[in-house]
Motif scaffolding. Structure first.
Motif, PDB file in Angstrom:
ATOM      1  N   THR B  74       0.838  -1.210   0.000  1.00  0.00           N
ATOM      2  CA  THR B  74       0.000   0.000   0.000  1.00  0.00           C
ATOM      3  C   THR B  74       0.871   1.258   0.000  1.00  0.00           C
ATOM      4  OG1 THR B  74      -0.117   0.182   2.390  1.00  0.00           O
ATOM      5  CG2 THR B  74      -1.810  -1.163   1.325  1.00  0.00           C
ATOM      6  N   GLU B  75       0.275   2.352  -0.484  1.00  0.00           N
ATOM      7  CA  GLU B  75       1.013   3.612  -0.596  1.00  0.00           C
ATOM      8  C   GLU B  75       1.392   4.190   0.770  1.00  0.00           C
ATOM      9  OE1 GLU B  75      -1.838   2.729  -1.945  1.00  0.00           O
ATOM     10  OE2 GLU B  75      -3.312   4.337  -2.070  1.00  0.00           O
ATOM     11  N   ILE B  76       0.674   3.780   1.812  1.00  0.00           N
ATOM     12  CA  ILE B  76       1.004   4.291   3.152  1.00  0.00           C
ATOM     13  C   ILE B  76       2.414   3.836   3.542  1.00  0.00           C
ATOM     14  CG2 ILE B  76       0.302   4.310   5.594  1.00  0.00           C
ATOM     15  CD1 ILE B  76      -1.975   5.304   3.954  1.00  0.00           C
ATOM     16  N   THR B  77       2.637   2.543   3.457  1.00  0.00           N
ATOM     17  CA  THR B  77       3.936   1.975   3.813  1.00  0.00           C
ATOM     18  C   THR B  77       5.032   2.546   2.911  1.00  0.00           C
ATOM     19  OG1 THR B  77       2.791  -0.031   4.496  1.00  0.00           O
ATOM     20  CG2 THR B  77       5.159  -0.216   4.147  1.00  0.00           C
ATOM     21  N   VAL B 112       5.792   2.898   9.822  1.00  0.00           N
ATOM     22  CA  VAL B 112       4.484   3.500  10.105  1.00  0.00           C
ATOM     23  C   VAL B 112       4.066   3.121  11.518  1.00  0.00           C
ATOM     24  CG1 VAL B 112       2.063   3.575   9.393  1.00  0.00           C
ATOM     25  CG2 VAL B 112       3.852   3.210   7.681  1.00  0.00           C
ATOM     26  N   SER B 113       3.725   4.103  12.352  1.00  0.00           N
ATOM     27  CA  SER B 113       3.162   3.704  13.640  1.00  0.00           C
ATOM     28  C   SER B 113       1.679   4.054  13.738  1.00  0.00           C
ATOM     29  CB  SER B 113       3.951   4.248  14.820  1.00  0.00           C
ATOM     30  OG  SER B 113       3.927   5.637  14.819  1.00  0.00           O
ATOM     31  N   ASP B 114       1.199   4.930  12.875  1.00  0.00           N
ATOM     32  CA  ASP B 114      -0.240   5.187  12.770  1.00  0.00           C
ATOM     33  C   ASP B 114      -0.453   6.020  11.511  1.00  0.00           C
ATOM     34  OD1 ASP B 114      -2.914   5.157  13.345  1.00  0.00           O
ATOM     35  OD2 ASP B 114      -2.781   6.201  15.265  1.00  0.00           O
ATOM     36  N   PHE B 115      -1.671   6.041  11.013  1.00  0.00           N
ATOM     37  CA  PHE B 115      -1.930   6.853   9.822  1.00  0.00           C
ATOM     38  C   PHE B 115      -3.402   7.216   9.746  1.00  0.00           C
ATOM     39  CE2 PHE B 115      -4.248   3.807   7.229  1.00  0.00           C
ATOM     40  CZ  PHE B 115      -3.900   2.593   7.808  1.00  0.00           C
ATOM     41  N   MET B 117      -6.328   8.638   6.681  1.00  0.00           N
ATOM     42  CA  MET B 117      -6.549   8.929   5.261  1.00  0.00           C
ATOM     43  C   MET B 117      -7.812   9.751   5.124  1.00  0.00           C
ATOM     44  SD  MET B 117      -5.769   5.453   3.201  1.00  0.00           S
ATOM     45  CE  MET B 117      -5.753   6.036   1.504  1.00  0.00           C
ATOM     46  N   ASN B 118      -7.742  10.755   4.280  1.00  0.00           N
ATOM     47  CA  ASN B 118      -8.961  11.445   3.889  1.00  0.00           C
ATOM     48  C   ASN B 118      -9.253  10.982   2.475  1.00  0.00           C
ATOM     49  OD1 ASN B 118     -10.949  13.188   3.053  1.00  0.00           O
ATOM     50  ND2 ASN B 118      -9.498  14.836   2.620  1.00  0.00           N
ATOM     51  N   ASP B 119     -10.100   9.966   2.372  1.00  0.00           N
ATOM     52  CA  ASP B 119     -10.317   9.385   1.041  1.00  0.00           C
ATOM     53  C   ASP B 119     -11.780   9.444   0.648  1.00  0.00           C
ATOM     54  OD1 ASP B 119     -11.396   7.494   2.712  1.00  0.00           O
ATOM     55  OD2 ASP B 119      -9.825   6.016   2.383  1.00  0.00           O
ATOM     56  N   ARG B 198      -5.150  14.769  14.540  1.00  0.00           N
ATOM     57  CA  ARG B 198      -5.486  13.615  15.386  1.00  0.00           C
ATOM     58  C   ARG B 198      -4.281  12.708  15.618  1.00  0.00           C
ATOM     59  NH1 ARG B 198     -11.616  12.798  15.067  1.00  0.00           N
ATOM     60  NH2 ARG B 198     -11.301  10.902  16.248  1.00  0.00           N
ATOM     61  N   LEU B 199      -3.213  12.928  14.845  1.00  0.00           N
ATOM     62  CA  LEU B 199      -2.008  12.120  15.050  1.00  0.00           C
ATOM     63  C   LEU B 199      -1.008  12.931  15.880  1.00  0.00           C
ATOM     64  CD1 LEU B 199      -1.235  10.481  11.580  1.00  0.00           C
ATOM     65  CD2 LEU B 199      -2.343   9.446  13.559  1.00  0.00           C
TER      66      LEU B 199
END
Lengths: 382, 252
Positions: B74-77, B112-115, B117-119, B198-199
Motif C-alpha cells: 500500500t502507498e502508506i507503507t 508506520v506507527s499510525d496513519f 486517510m482522507n479518502d 489527530r495524530l
C-alpha cells in the motif's frame, strides 16, 4: 472465493438458511408459531420462546431498501436504521413480513424515533431500555420485561409462567455456551478458520427457529473444525479483533480486506459476536425477570453511558485471542460508537500497546477500494 | 547480475517509476495516469525495466494492475519508507495526492506507527487545485508566482463543488485572481492540518505528493501545522521510491 469453497457442509447449511428463509418462515407460521420481530441483542429471546413463539432478527443488513426508506427518513441517518425501516415498508424480508409483533427498544436516538414511524403501519411495542447499568436501571428494565411478557400474553391470549421462562433461559444458555466454544476455537494459534466462516455461523444462528437443533449443529461444527484443524492454513497471519457497530453486509468487505492482506479475524467484539454472547443468564437467580434484566442490561453497547463493560471485555479478549491489531468499524452516523471510539483507541493503544485502526463505512461497496488500502496499510504496519 | 529494484506508484493522476540501486535513485519517470492506468503502468515498466532489475514493487491505487509486479504494497507503507529516505529523521509524512490525502506517523526507524486517510472527498486534494486552475484560467505551474494583491481572502466551503461557486462569486466581486488562489491554497493547508491533528506528530514533517513541488504549499502547510515542513525535489516520487527501497531488500 477460496475461503468459502473450503467450508464444511454444515457451514453451508447456515448460509443457505437465509435463502430458504421465506419458505421456512411460512412453514413455521403454518404450525401456528408466533413470530416476534426484534432489532437488537438487548431483547431477551427467552420471553417469546417461553410462550412457544420465536424471536426473529429483523433484516437490516443490506442496503437494498434504503432508497425506499429515504422517502420518509433523513439521508444522513445510519444505514442500519434506514434499512430496517425500508424492509418493514417493502415487505421484502420474510421475518418482517411474518412478524406478528415487532419489538423495539430505546437504544440509540435514531432507532427510537424510527420506531414511532414504524408504529404507524406495523404492530410495534417498544421496551424502555435504560441507558445506565445502575440498580435503578436494572429495576426499570426488569419492570419493562414483565410488561413485555404481559403484552405477549394479551396479544397472543396465553399465559407465560416463570417455569417456562426458566426453561427458555437454560435453552439459550446452552446455545451461548455452544457459540462460545465455537468462536473460542479462534484462540488457537494459528486459528483454525477464517473470519467469514465464523461470522457466517454467528449470523446464521440468528435466523434459526429450532433453537435446540441449532445448538446441536453448532456443537457438531465445533467438533468438525477441531477434527479438520490444519495449522498451516492460517499460519503467520496477523491476528485481528474486529469491533464497533453492527455492520451487516459490510462485514464481508471488511473481513475480505483483512484476510486478503495477510490478516485473519480471530475475534468479533460486536453485536453478533462476543458482546452479545459472552455472558450467561444466572440460572440460580430465583427471580427470572431480575436474572434476565441483569444479564441483558450488561451487554456493553455504546448506547450505555458510561460503558465500562466494553473495555473490560476487550481487555480480556485481547489476551485470550492474542490479538495483534484492533480494527474498529463504525457505520456512518452511528454517533455512540463513533464517539466511544476515542476511549477504545486510547485503551487499546495506550494501556494495551496494541495498534488500532478506526474506519467509517456504510452498506454500499463504493468504498471497497479505500477500505482495502487502509486495512492493507494497517496490517503492513503490524 | 541483478542489482536494481523498480518501484512503480500508480496514483489517480500520475504514474511514477523509480530505479534504485540500494543507495540512490538512478532513474525515474512520470506519466499521466489518464483513463488507462494499466497501460500507463506498463509504459513506465517498459521504460525502466532492464535485465539489471531484480525485483518490482507496485503501489498506489493501481498496484494490482501490473502482472510483472513481484509485490504489491500500500502507498502508506511506501510513502513512509520514501519519506524516511528523502527527509531523514522526520516525525511524520503528509501526502497530498490527486484524489486523497494521508497523514502518517513514523517511528524512529521510519516505520508506520499510525496513519489517517482522507479518502472520502476531493476537498483538500490535487483535484481541488485542478478545479481552481480551470476557473482561474491558470496552470498549476503558475502557483508559485501568485502574490497578494489585496486583503486576505477566505475560502470556507468544505466541498469542491461548493468551493467552485465560492470562487466564481469572488471573481464576480472583482477580487484579484492571485488573492483567490492564495485563499484556496491556505484553505487546503488548514484543512490538511486539522485532519492530521489527530495524530501526535513530533519534529518535522515530510511533504510528499504532486503539490509538494510548490513552495507556496510547503510554506503555508508549515504555518498551518505550526511545525517545520520539509520536502525534496523527488517529493512527488516519494511513494515509488519507497516501493523501490522495499523491493531492493528482496533482490536475490
Amino acid at each position: 472465493m477460496e475461503l468459502i469453497k473450503d467450508l464444511p457442509a454444515i457451514f453451508e447449511e447456515f448460509s443457505e438458511q437465509r435463502k430458504k428463509s421465506f419458505m421456512a418462515a411460512y412453514e413455521c407460521k403454518q404450525k401456528g408459531i408466533p413470530f416476534i420481530g426484534g432489532f437488537c441483542t438487548y431483547l431477551p429471546k427467552e420471553i417469546p420462546y417461553a410462550m412457544g413463539g420465536i424471536m426473529v432478527g429483523l433484516c437490516s443488513q443490506t442496503g437494498e431498501t434504503i432508497p425506499e426508506a429515504e422517502k420518509d427518513l433523513p439521508r444522513n441517518l445510519c444505514p442500519l436504521i434506514k434499512a430496517s425501516y425500508g424492509f418493514a415498508k417493502t415487505d421484502k424480508c420474510p421475518y418482517f413480513y411474518f412478524s406478528d409483533l415487532i419489538v423495539g427498544e430505546t437504544t440509540c436516538d435514531g432507532k427510537k424515533k424510527m420506531y414511532e414511524m414504524l408504529g404507524e403501519f406495523k404492530n410495534v411495542h417498544v421496551i424502555e431500555l435504560p441507558n445506565r447499568q445502575s440498580e435503578n436501571g436494572i429495576a426499570l428494565f426488569r419492570s419493562e420485561l414483565i410488561r413485555f411478557k404481559e403484552v405477549l400474553e394479551e396479544q397472543f391470549e396465553t399465559t407465560i409462567t416463570e417455569d417456562q421462562i426458566r426453561h427458555a433461559i437454560h435453552v439459550y444458555n446452552e446455545q451461548r455456551k455452544a457459540l462460545k466454544e465455537f468462536y473460542g476455537l479462534q484462540k488457537m494459534d494459528p486459528p483454525p478458520r477464517g473470519g467469514l466462516e465464523i461470522h457466517r455461523v454467528l449470523d446464521g444462528v440468528q435466523f434459526r427457529f429450532d433453537i435446540e437443533e441449532a445448538t446441536k449443529q453448532i456443537r457438531e461444527t465445533t467438533q468438525r473444525v477441531i477434527d479438520e484443524y490444519d495449522p498451516e492454513k492460517y499460519k503467520g497471519r496477523k491476528r485481528i479483533l474486529v469491533t464497533g457497530s453492527p455492520i451487516g453486509v459490510s462485514m464481508r468487505k471488511v473481513v475480505e480486506a483483512i484476510e486478503n492482506n495477510g490478516g485473519v479475524v480471530v475475534c468479533y467484539e460486536n453485536c453478533g459476536g462476543a458482546r452479545s454472547v459472552d455472558e450467561l443468564v444466572d440460572e440460580d437467580n430465583p427471580d427470572v425477570y431480575d436474572a434476565l434484566a441483569r444479564r441483558y442490561i450488561n451487554i456493553p453497547c455504546s448506547c450505555m453511558s458510561p460503558n465500562p463493560g466494553r473495555i473490560k471485555l476487550m481487555d480480556r479478549l485481547l489476551d485470550e485471542y492474542k490479538v495483534d491489531g484492533v480494527i474498529e468499524v463504525v457505520l456512518q452516523a452511528c454517533h455512540t460508537f463513533n464517539v466511544e471510539s476515542y476511549k477504545i483507541k486510547k485503551f487499546v493503544t495506550e494501556e494495551r500497546n496494541i495498534p488500532y485502526m478506526f474506519m467509517e463505512t456504510d452498506y454500499s461497496d463504493a468504498d471497497a477500494g479505500q477500505v482495502n488500502t487502509r486495512i492493507g496499510a494497517f496490517i503492513e504496519m503490524l | 547480475m541483478a542489482k536494481l529494484s523498480l518501484g512503480i506508484d500508480c496514483g489517480s493522476t500520475t504514474v511514477k517509476g523509480v530505479l534504485f540501486d540500494g543507495e540512490r535513485v538512478v532513474d525515474s519517470c512520470l506519466v499521466a495516469t489518464s483513463a488507462r492506468p494499466a497501460l500507463r503502468m506498463h509504459e513506465v515498466y517498459e521504460r525502466l525495466h532492464s535485465p539489471e532489475v531484480g525485483y518490482v514493487v507496485t503501489t498506489g491505487y493501481g498496484r494490482e494492475l501490473l502482472p510483472e509486479s513481484n509485490k504489491k504494497i500500500t502507498e502508506i507503507t511506501c510513502h513512509a519508507k520514501g519519506a524516511h529516505f528523502l527527509g531523514g529523521s522526520v516525525g511524520g509524512v503528509i501526502d497530498i495526492g490527486g484524489q486523497d490525502s494521508k497523514a502518517i506517523l513514523l517511528d524512529r526507524d521510519g516505520n508506520v506507527s499510525d496513519f489517517l486517510m482522507n479518502d472520502k472527498c476531493a476537498a483538500g486534494t490535487g483535484r481541488f487545485i485542478e478545479m481552481m486552475c480551470r476557473i482561474l484560467e491558470c496552470s498549476p505551474e503558475d502557483l508559485d508566482k501568485f502574490a497578494p494583491k489585496g486583503p486576505t481572502v477566505e475560502i470556507t466551503s468544505m466541498c469542491t463543488v461548493f468551493a467552485e461557486s465560492e470562487i466564481i462569486s469572488l471573481l464576480a466581486q472583482d477580487v484579484a485572481r492571485d488573492d483567490i488562489a492564495l485563499g484556496v491554497i491556505r484553505s487546503i493547508c488548514r484543512r490538511t492540518a486539522t485532519f492530521s491533528s489527530r495524530l501526535p506528530m513530533e519534529g518535522s514533517v515530510f511533504f510528499s505528493g504532486g503539490l509538494a513541488r510548490f513552495e507556496v504549499f510547503r510554506s503555508n502547510l508549515e504555518k498551518a501545522l505550526g511545525r517545520p515542513v520539509v520536502t525534496h525535489p523527488y517529493g512527488q516520487l516519494c511513494g515509488a521510491i519507497g516501493a523501490a527501497i522495499i523491493g531492493h531488500r528482496f533482490i536475490k
